[in-house]
Design an enzyme around this catalytic site. Structure first.
Site, mmCIF file in Angstrom:
data_model
loop_
_atom_site.group_PDB
_atom_site.id
_atom_site.type_symbol
_atom_site.label_atom_id
_atom_site.label_comp_id
_atom_site.label_asym_id
_atom_site.label_seq_id
_atom_site.Cartn_x
_atom_site.Cartn_y
_atom_site.Cartn_z
ATOM 1 N N ASP A 161 -0.330 -2.773 9.865
ATOM 2 C CA ASP A 161 0.468 -1.544 9.942
ATOM 3 C C ASP A 161 -0.211 -0.475 10.795
ATOM 4 O O ASP A 161 -0.465 0.647 10.332
ATOM 5 C CB ASP A 161 0.775 -1.032 8.535
ATOM 6 C CG ASP A 161 1.591 -2.034 7.736
ATOM 7 O OD1 ASP A 161 2.323 -2.838 8.356
ATOM 8 O OD2 ASP A 161 1.506 -2.031 6.497
ATOM 9 N N LYS A 176 1.904 -9.917 9.521
ATOM 10 C CA LYS A 176 3.135 -9.200 9.176
ATOM 11 C C LYS A 176 3.162 -7.898 9.960
ATOM 12 O O LYS A 176 2.191 -7.139 9.933
ATOM 13 C CB LYS A 176 3.197 -8.925 7.671
ATOM 14 C CG LYS A 176 4.510 -8.279 7.240
ATOM 15 C CD LYS A 176 4.635 -8.144 5.735
ATOM 16 C CE LYS A 176 3.923 -6.945 5.167
ATOM 17 N NZ LYS A 176 4.373 -5.636 5.696
ATOM 18 N N ASP A 231 8.547 -7.415 9.048
ATOM 19 C CA ASP A 231 8.926 -6.859 7.741
ATOM 20 C C ASP A 231 10.007 -5.776 7.904
ATOM 21 O O ASP A 231 9.833 -4.641 7.482
ATOM 22 C CB ASP A 231 7.662 -6.293 7.079
ATOM 23 C CG ASP A 231 7.852 -5.877 5.633
ATOM 24 O OD1 ASP A 231 8.939 -6.111 5.079
ATOM 25 O OD2 ASP A 231 6.889 -5.319 5.065
ATOM 26 N N LYS A 261 13.027 -5.692 6.607
ATOM 27 C CA LYS A 261 13.837 -5.451 5.394
ATOM 28 C C LYS A 261 15.281 -5.080 5.741
ATOM 29 O O LYS A 261 15.759 -3.982 5.436
ATOM 30 C CB LYS A 261 13.238 -4.347 4.516
ATOM 31 C CG LYS A 261 11.846 -4.670 3.988
ATOM 32 C CD LYS A 261 11.368 -3.608 3.026
ATOM 33 C CE LYS A 261 9.987 -3.884 2.488
ATOM 34 N NZ LYS A 261 8.905 -3.738 3.495
ATOM 35 N N ILE A 305 19.015 -4.477 5.469
ATOM 36 C CA ILE A 305 19.788 -4.070 4.285
ATOM 37 C C ILE A 305 21.041 -3.337 4.750
ATOM 38 O O ILE A 305 21.068 -2.119 4.845
ATOM 39 C CB ILE A 305 18.918 -3.230 3.305
ATOM 40 C CG1 ILE A 305 19.706 -2.775 2.079
ATOM 41 C CG2 ILE A 305 18.261 -2.044 3.997
ATOM 42 C CD1 ILE A 305 18.852 -2.271 0.941
ATOM 43 N N ASN A 315 27.756 -7.541 9.754
ATOM 44 C CA ASN A 315 27.987 -7.253 11.173
ATOM 45 C C ASN A 315 26.866 -6.393 11.764
ATOM 46 O O ASN A 315 26.479 -6.570 12.913
ATOM 47 C CB ASN A 315 29.344 -6.547 11.326
ATOM 48 C CG ASN A 315 29.719 -6.328 12.775
ATOM 49 O OD1 ASN A 315 29.827 -7.282 13.544
ATOM 50 N ND2 ASN A 315 29.884 -5.071 13.165
HETATM 51 P P1 BMP Z 1 -0.922 -2.007 1.939
HETATM 52 O O1 BMP Z 1 -1.619 -3.327 1.565
HETATM 53 O O2 BMP Z 1 -1.653 -1.222 2.974
HETATM 54 O O3 BMP Z 1 -0.537 -1.198 0.734
HETATM 55 O O4 BMP Z 1 0.434 -2.415 2.681
HETATM 56 C C1 BMP Z 1 1.446 -3.107 2.004
HETATM 57 C C2 BMP Z 1 2.459 -3.637 2.988
HETATM 58 O O5 BMP Z 1 3.404 -4.421 2.297
HETATM 59 C C3 BMP Z 1 3.232 -2.561 3.733
HETATM 60 O O6 BMP Z 1 3.514 -3.039 5.032
HETATM 61 C C4 BMP Z 1 4.523 -2.442 2.928
HETATM 62 O O7 BMP Z 1 5.598 -2.062 3.762
HETATM 63 C C5 BMP Z 1 4.714 -3.846 2.404
HETATM 64 N N1 BMP Z 1 5.385 -3.980 1.087
HETATM 65 C C6 BMP Z 1 4.852 -3.441 -0.072
HETATM 66 O O8 BMP Z 1 3.789 -2.826 -0.055
HETATM 67 N N2 BMP Z 1 5.528 -3.607 -1.261
HETATM 68 C C7 BMP Z 1 6.693 -4.295 -1.352
HETATM 69 O O9 BMP Z 1 7.240 -4.417 -2.433
HETATM 70 C C8 BMP Z 1 7.220 -4.858 -0.181
HETATM 71 C C9 BMP Z 1 6.559 -4.693 1.023
HETATM 72 O O10 BMP Z 1 7.045 -5.251 2.111
#
Ligand code: BMP
Length: 273
Positions: free
Chosen positions: A38, A60, A91, A93, A95, A99
């Site tokens: 990230d 990811k 990632d 997501k 939602i 379409n």
């Molecule tokens: P970190 O380990 O720095 O907290 O990052 C977690 C990563 O996983 C982030 O990219 C976040 O968008 C994703 N994520 C999450 O933390 N919890 C979820 O339930 C789903 C996720 O995709």
């Protein structure tokens, strides 16, 4: 679940080609680590991917947080994925209505379908979102079909998450209805046995579980993130552990990636014994 079996055994028997590839990569590299990269510039992303590449099975991305996304981001990432034998999980997501998600997935500014092996979606819009993404990834004129798969975000790690109960059960039902496209779940544990689902499991059901919120040194952050350790996640059924800040924000990211790799692999070995 088939989580007591080795990745090698699951690679040999899994009906989905991308799931087989995931398990083969894990076995070959002795790693079940997904790094959540990230960072916000292409250079940081490619630098992390190159340095951590040897120790991870999957990278990811949140490609829309890059301030300088371009086609070079993608060619760079793809070259490193081949060099180090890891897969790419965007990632995003998804939602929305079918379409719209088709347009967000295929083409557009980010061209996700061209480079992301794995994508994910939330099932708030209903089963149609899975159908729409499957239709795009498995269109006869789409060349990457066998290398594309979906994870359903069936639970979340943030405090007060509403993805529980009937919502999580519906995620399992939809996954069962699209076995050639849905690899499994992003969830905090293995799913399928006692969720109150309405679709019966098949004999060969073998969902792949990715678990986020994995961190060795923190219990959470100030914005509601809740962490568990690699041991805990894998004990609860994670096949792939996803760590972001625990790795990329560590004083030495390579050292941290190695540590997550070792702990993740040891926990996996303990589970399959
Ligand atoms: P970190 O380990 O720095 O907290 O990052 C977690 C990563 O996983 C982030 O990219 C976040 O968008 C994703 N994520 C999450 O933390 N919890 C979820 O339930 C789903 C996720 O995709």
């Amino acid at each position: 679940s088939k989580s007591h079996l080795t990745y090698g055994a699951r690679a040999r028997t899994h009906p989905n080609p991308l799931a087989r590839r995931l398990f083969e990569v894990a076995e070959a590299k002795q790693s079940n680590v997904t790094v959540s990269a990230d960072v916000t510039t292409t250079q940081e992303l490619l630098d992390l991917a190159d340095r951590l590449g040897p120790y991870i099975a999957v990278i990811k991305t949140h490609i829309d947080i890059l301030s300088d996304f371009s086609s070079e981001t993608i060619t760079g990432l793809q070259a490193l994925a081949s060099k180090h034998n890891f897969l790419i999980f965007e990632d995003r997501k998804f939602i929305d209505i079918g379409n719209t998600v088709q347009k967000q997935y295929h083409g557009g500014a980010l061209r996700i379908s061209e480079w992301a092996h794995i994508i994910n979606c939330a099932v708030l819009p209903g089963e149609g979102i899975v159908q729409a993404l499957a239709q795009t990834a498995q269109a006869p004129d789409f060349p990457h079909g066998p290398e594309r798969g979906l994870l359903i975000l069936a639970e979340m790690t943030s405090k007060g998450s509403l993805a529980t109960g009937a919502y999580t059960a519906a995620s399992v039902d939809y996954a069962r209805n699209y076995p050639s496209f849905v690899l499994g779940f992003v969830s905090t544990r293995s799913l399928g046995e006692a969720e109150g689902t309405t679709v019966a499991p098949s004999e060969e059901e073998d969902f792949v579980v990715f678990t986020t919120g994995v961190n060795l040194s923190s219990k959470g952050d100030k914005l509601g993130q809740q962490y568990q350790t690699p041991q805990s996640a894998i004990g609860r059924g994670a096949d792939f552990i996803i760590a972001g800040r625990g790795i990329y924000a560590a004083p030495d990211a390579v050292d941290a990636a190695r540590q997550y790799q070792q702990q993740g692999w040891a926990a996996y070995l303990a589970r399959v014994q």
